[in-house]
Design a protein around this motif. Structure first.
Motif, short mmCIF file in Angstrom:
data_model
loop_
_atom_site.label_atom_id
_atom_site.label_comp_id
_atom_site.label_asym_id
_atom_site.label_seq_id
_atom_site.Cartn_x
_atom_site.Cartn_y
_atom_site.Cartn_z
N GLN A 22 0.56 -0.86 -0.57
CA GLN A 22 -0.09 0.14 -0.38
C GLN A 22 0.82 1.12 -0.24
O GLN A 22 0.76 2.57 -0.37
N GLU A 67 3.43 1.32 -1.69
CA GLU A 67 4.58 1.46 -2.73
C GLU A 67 4.59 2.60 -3.34
O GLU A 67 6.01 3.71 -3.31
N PRO A 68 3.54 3.12 -4.04
CA PRO A 68 3.35 4.09 -5.00
C PRO A 68 4.00 5.56 -3.88
O PRO A 68 4.73 6.42 -4.81
N TYR A 69 3.98 5.46 -3.03
CA TYR A 69 4.72 7.25 -2.48
C TYR A 69 6.14 6.72 -2.26
O TYR A 69 6.74 8.04 -1.69
N LEU A 96 8.48 6.71 -4.67
CA LEU A 96 8.66 7.37 -5.69
C LEU A 96 9.79 8.51 -5.11
O LEU A 96 9.95 8.78 -5.85
N SER A 97 8.67 9.28 -4.08
CA SER A 97 9.62 10.57 -4.45
C SER A 97 10.06 10.67 -2.75
O SER A 97 9.70 9.66 -1.83
N GLY A 98 10.80 11.62 -1.88
CA GLY A 98 11.28 11.52 -0.71
C GLY A 98 10.94 12.83 -0.57
O GLY A 98 10.25 13.79 -0.47
N PRO A 100 12.57 18.01 -2.68
CA PRO A 100 11.79 18.55 -4.63
C PRO A 100 13.46 17.87 -4.39
O PRO A 100 13.53 16.74 -5.85
N TYR A 101 14.35 17.58 -4.12
CA TYR A 101 15.68 17.24 -4.86
C TYR A 101 16.20 15.99 -4.76
O TYR A 101 17.44 15.72 -5.14
N LYS A 136 14.73 13.34 -6.06
CA LYS A 136 14.88 12.35 -6.83
C LYS A 136 16.49 13.00 -7.46
O LYS A 136 16.69 11.85 -8.08
N THR A 137 16.94 14.22 -7.24
CA THR A 137 18.56 14.15 -8.31
C THR A 137 18.95 13.68 -7.51
O THR A 137 20.65 13.44 -7.46
N ARG A 160 2.92 15.40 1.01
CA ARG A 160 3.87 15.94 -0.13
C ARG A 160 2.67 15.93 -1.08
O ARG A 160 1.97 16.75 -1.48
N PHE A 161 2.20 14.48 -1.09
CA PHE A 161 0.65 14.13 -2.22
C PHE A 161 0.16 15.20 -1.49
O PHE A 161 -0.92 16.00 -2.63
N GLU A 170 -0.34 19.01 -2.76
CA GLU A 170 -0.98 19.62 -4.22
C GLU A 170 -2.43 18.63 -4.39
O GLU A 170 -1.93 19.22 -5.36
N TYR A 171 -2.31 17.77 -3.46
CA TYR A 171 -4.46 17.19 -3.73
C TYR A 171 -5.52 18.47 -4.31
O TYR A 171 -6.52 18.59 -4.83
N TYR A 207 -0.60 14.66 -6.88
CA TYR A 207 0.91 14.98 -7.88
C TYR A 207 2.49 15.43 -6.59
O TYR A 207 1.46 16.16 -6.07
N ILE A 229 5.70 17.79 -6.42
CA ILE A 229 6.54 18.79 -7.62
C ILE A 229 7.97 18.79 -6.71
O ILE A 229 8.44 18.15 -5.83
N GLU A 230 9.26 17.53 -7.88
CA GLU A 230 9.85 17.15 -7.96
C GLU A 230 10.84 18.74 -8.47
O GLU A 230 10.92 19.21 -9.39
N GLU A 231 12.73 18.11 -7.82
CA GLU A 231 13.34 19.06 -8.52
C GLU A 231 13.36 18.77 -10.20
O GLU A 231 14.00 20.28 -11.10
N ASN A 232 13.19 17.76 -10.50
CA ASN A 232 13.24 17.91 -11.69
C ASN A 232 12.13 16.83 -12.97
O ASN A 232 12.22 16.22 -13.73
N LEU A 241 0.32 10.37 -8.50
CA LEU A 241 0.61 9.19 -7.71
C LEU A 241 -1.13 8.58 -8.11
O LEU A 241 -1.99 10.10 -8.59
N HIS A 263 -2.88 2.57 -6.96
CA HIS A 263 -1.89 1.92 -5.65
C HIS A 263 -0.67 2.28 -6.71
O HIS A 263 0.44 1.15 -6.74
N LYS A 264 -0.67 3.40 -7.77
CA LYS A 264 0.38 2.55 -9.14
C LYS A 264 0.88 4.73 -9.01
O LYS A 264 0.33 5.65 -8.59
N SER A 265 2.08 5.15 -9.19
CA SER A 265 2.26 6.09 -9.21
C SER A 265 3.85 6.30 -10.20
O SER A 265 4.14 4.97 -11.16
#
Lengths: 316, 88
Positions: free
Chosen positions: A276, A278-280, A282-284, A287-288, A290-291, A310-311, A314-315, B14, B16-19, B24, B29-31
């Motif tokens: 459950q 897992e999808p989150y 992908l982000s830290g 914002p940086y 990811k790089t 964070r998600f 933005e909702y 969603y 916002i990332e640096e790049n 989501l 349950h996917k991103s």
């Protein structure tokens, strides 16, 4: 690792509390003895040898001593998470337990805290439990001082270890927590504490949520022991609540939960929760992330509760 | 004449990332991750309901003439049809 929350009742009102106490609503729920026994069976099935008791304030459970006795009879070691405001009878009981069977982790009140009404009681607890007791603090704002912790260890001859925790946001609640923007300031304070404790062979232990980028790279060598797992420990801890529901951890208490079942093991429950979450992942928290070269390598991106938030922001 | 509008479907978020942006899909349950410049288009579309306004903004950001810009937006939206709801 799994924590048993004996009650959500507490005798402190901490604004950061992620245990369902403090400013959050509590039901004054108590774990039943049947559920406690079921929980011990679950720990055995899962190959876990330590019972970690927490709350609220776990010693407020009317059957607290009884629970500890049962756990010890079943050859578990006890780890108690407490605010130190323990009644005299229970404190005497804990004092008399053998050193190897009990560890107590006490969240301290700063000596200069305005509302320090429990401090005298905490001093009694430290005096009596000595080497069984590890001092700790939950960091929820960047102005917090940390250096006093070493003074407590020396004054009360406590275990040579300091636990540092970060207060994280509880999804759906309004608790006080340390914002990631404040992490670097706290990183400097942790470093100052480390330099101070090094002379006394006192170790620092970081709870979940610490990330390597809190500390300037030139100081990573000083903190090499503490940083070994820093950034990688955000996994479901599994807290069993007084109502028999497992949650991943307190910050995610409103995100998902699962009833304890007769046959389930810790790994099976973690698998469900991880899927459950897992999808989150992908982000830290930043914002940086990811790089960052450490992301998904030496660091998984910090507290998942903040990453989910964070998600959510933005909702709107 | 009714203005064409666009909005994120329920359960889509969603960060916002640096790049780029991380998208989501809370229901599945996917991103997934979208990098720039498509991520910039995503952000304009996600934050503005009026499609015509979004088209003007994106045209200015990418310095593309109207038809080329609309084609670019349409190709993005074609990839993101699971995320957006169209009206009009």
């Amino acid at each position: 690792m799994a924590n048993l929350s004996l009650t959500d009742k507490c005798n402190k009102q901490c604004t950061y509390c992620f245990a369902g106490s403090g400013n959050n609503n509590t039901n004054n729920a108590f774990m039943t003895i049947d559920l406690f026994q079921t929980a011990l069976n679950y720990l055995k099935r899962s190959g876990i040898k330590q019972v970690r008791l927490l709350g609220g304030e776990p010693t407020l459970h009317p059957n607290f001593v009884n629970f500890v006795d049962i756990a010890l009879e079943n050859n578990f070691e006890i780890m108690l998470f407490t605010n130190g405001l323990i009644n005299a009878k229970t404190l005497k009981y804990l004092h008399e337990l053998p050193l190897g069977k009990l560890k107590v982790l006490m969240n301290t009140i700063h000596p200069n805290e305005k509302n320090n009404s429990g401090q005298k009681q905490q001093e009694k607890t430290m005096k009596l439990l000595g080497k069984k007791l590890i001092v700790g603090v939950n960091i929820f704002n960047e102005s917090q001082d940390l250096l006093y912790l070493l003074d407590y260890i020396q004054k009360y001859q406590l275990k040579n270890e300091i636990r540092l925790g970060i207060a994280h946001p509880i999804l759906g609640k309004q608790n006080a927590y340390l914002h990631p923007k404040q992490y670097k300031t706290i990183g400097e304070k942790v470093l100052a504490l480390k330099i101070k404790v090094m002379k006394y062979n006192t170790s620092l232990t970081f709870d979940c949520g610490f990330v390597p980028c809190m500390f300037a790279p030139e100081y990573h060598n000083i903190l090499r022991n503490e940083l070994k797992n820093t950034g990688k420990c955000c996994e479901p801890i599994l807290d069993l609540m007084p109502n028999g529901k497992f949650i991943s951890c307190y910050p995610l208490s409103n995100f998902h939960s699962m009833n304890i079942k007769e046959q389930s093991t810790s790994n099976e429950i973690k698998q469900v929760f991880n899927k459950q979450l897992e999808p989150y992942k992908l982000s830290g928290i930043f914002p940086y992330c990811k790089t960052c070269s450490l992301f998904n390598n030496a660091c998984n991106g910090g507290c998942i509760s903040y990453r989910i938030q964070r998600f959510k922001i933005e909702y709107q | 004449m009714q203005t064409a509008t666009i909005q994120l479907k329920q359960g889509i978020g969603y960060a916002i990332e640096e790049n780029g942006v991380t998208i989501l899909n809370n229901r599945l349950h996917k991103s997934e991750f979208i990098s720039y410049p498509d991520a910039a288009i995503w952000l304009v579309l996600a934050r503005n309901n009026d499609l015509k306004v979004s088209q003007k903004m994106i045209s200015a950001i990418l310095n593309l003439e109207k038809n080329k810009c609309n084609n670019y937006i349409n190709s993005c939206l074609n990839n993101w049809k699971n995320y957006f709801l169209f009206n009009g």
